[in-house]
Write a protein that holds these residues in place. Sequence first.
Motif, short mmCIF file in Angstrom:
data_model
loop_
_atom_site.label_atom_id
_atom_site.label_comp_id
_atom_site.label_asym_id
_atom_site.label_seq_id
_atom_site.Cartn_x
_atom_site.Cartn_y
_atom_site.Cartn_z
N MET A 1 1.06 -1.06 -0.05
CA MET A 1 -0.11 -0.10 0.04
C MET A 1 0.81 1.07 0.19
O MET A 1 1.78 1.48 0.96
CB MET A 1 -0.83 0.05 1.30
CG MET A 1 -1.75 1.16 1.29
SD MET A 1 -3.14 0.72 2.51
CE MET A 1 -2.65 2.18 3.52
N PRO A 2 0.57 2.23 -0.74
CA PRO A 2 1.48 3.31 -1.19
C PRO A 2 1.28 4.19 0.23
O PRO A 2 0.12 4.34 0.75
CB PRO A 2 0.96 4.18 -2.33
CG PRO A 2 -0.19 3.35 -2.76
CD PRO A 2 -0.41 2.19 -1.78
N ASP A 3 2.41 4.93 0.57
CA ASP A 3 2.58 5.86 1.59
C ASP A 3 1.79 7.30 1.43
O ASP A 3 2.10 7.88 0.47
CB ASP A 3 3.92 6.12 2.09
CG ASP A 3 4.08 7.25 3.27
OD1 ASP A 3 3.19 7.84 3.65
OD2 ASP A 3 5.37 7.47 3.26
N SER A 4 0.65 7.26 1.99
CA SER A 4 -0.19 8.57 1.81
C SER A 4 0.55 9.81 1.65
O SER A 4 0.15 10.72 1.16
CB SER A 4 -1.47 8.56 2.48
OG SER A 4 -1.09 8.71 3.87
N LEU A 5 1.59 9.97 2.73
CA LEU A 5 2.10 11.19 2.76
C LEU A 5 3.14 11.37 1.66
O LEU A 5 3.26 12.48 1.11
CB LEU A 5 2.70 11.27 4.14
CG LEU A 5 3.71 12.39 4.23
CD1 LEU A 5 2.97 13.75 4.33
CD2 LEU A 5 4.41 12.54 5.78
N VAL A 7 2.66 10.09 -1.41
CA VAL A 7 1.89 10.40 -2.58
C VAL A 7 1.40 11.94 -2.49
O VAL A 7 1.63 12.39 -3.63
CB VAL A 7 0.72 9.51 -2.41
CG1 VAL A 7 -0.40 9.85 -3.54
CG2 VAL A 7 0.92 8.03 -2.63
N ARG A 8 1.11 12.48 -1.45
CA ARG A 8 0.81 13.80 -1.42
C ARG A 8 1.92 14.81 -1.60
O ARG A 8 1.67 15.75 -2.20
CB ARG A 8 0.09 14.10 0.09
CG ARG A 8 -0.39 15.49 0.26
CD ARG A 8 -1.16 15.35 1.58
NE ARG A 8 -1.47 16.91 2.01
CZ ARG A 8 -1.43 17.19 3.26
NH1 ARG A 8 -1.56 16.18 4.32
NH2 ARG A 8 -1.71 18.37 3.68
N GLN A 11 2.46 14.78 -5.44
CA GLN A 11 1.77 15.66 -5.98
C GLN A 11 1.85 17.27 -5.60
O GLN A 11 2.10 18.20 -6.55
CB GLN A 11 0.18 15.58 -5.48
CG GLN A 11 -0.20 14.10 -5.95
CD GLN A 11 -1.45 13.73 -5.03
OE1 GLN A 11 -1.64 14.22 -4.08
NE2 GLN A 11 -2.33 12.68 -5.87
N GLU A 25 3.18 9.77 -9.82
CA GLU A 25 3.69 8.42 -9.67
C GLU A 25 4.82 7.80 -10.33
O GLU A 25 5.53 6.82 -10.41
CB GLU A 25 2.46 7.51 -10.20
CG GLU A 25 1.98 7.78 -11.52
CD GLU A 25 0.94 8.74 -11.65
OE1 GLU A 25 0.23 8.74 -12.89
OE2 GLU A 25 0.50 9.52 -10.73
N ASP A 29 10.39 7.15 -4.63
CA ASP A 29 10.38 7.62 -3.14
C ASP A 29 11.72 7.76 -2.70
O ASP A 29 12.16 8.85 -2.09
CB ASP A 29 9.95 6.59 -2.12
CG ASP A 29 8.37 6.67 -2.16
OD1 ASP A 29 7.59 7.41 -3.11
OD2 ASP A 29 7.77 5.77 -1.53
#
Length: 88
Positions: A1-5, A7-8, A11, A25, A29
């Motif tokens: 599962m991607p790290d939401s932080l 991903v943010r 963006q 994407e 990281d």
Amino acid sequence: MPDSLAVRLKQLVVSTLKLDDLRPEDIPDDEPLFGSPKFGLDSIDALELVVQIEKEFGVKIGSSEESRKALASIATLAAYIRSQKPGA
């Protein structure tokens, strides 16, 4: 599962620096954000990112040495934000 932080943050990098030819994407990281020909970011980009990160996350990135370490990659930036704002 991607790290939401992470991903943010990807963006945020793309939108803040107007990297229209890059999708969030497409940013690994652990790839260096600065000094990499893939991104071509410079010190002005770093300053813009620091200002936006401080505004968005409410964390202060102090010295240039601190910002250099924090902005090394998406992973180091996420770790820095988490160290300054537990629960982020």
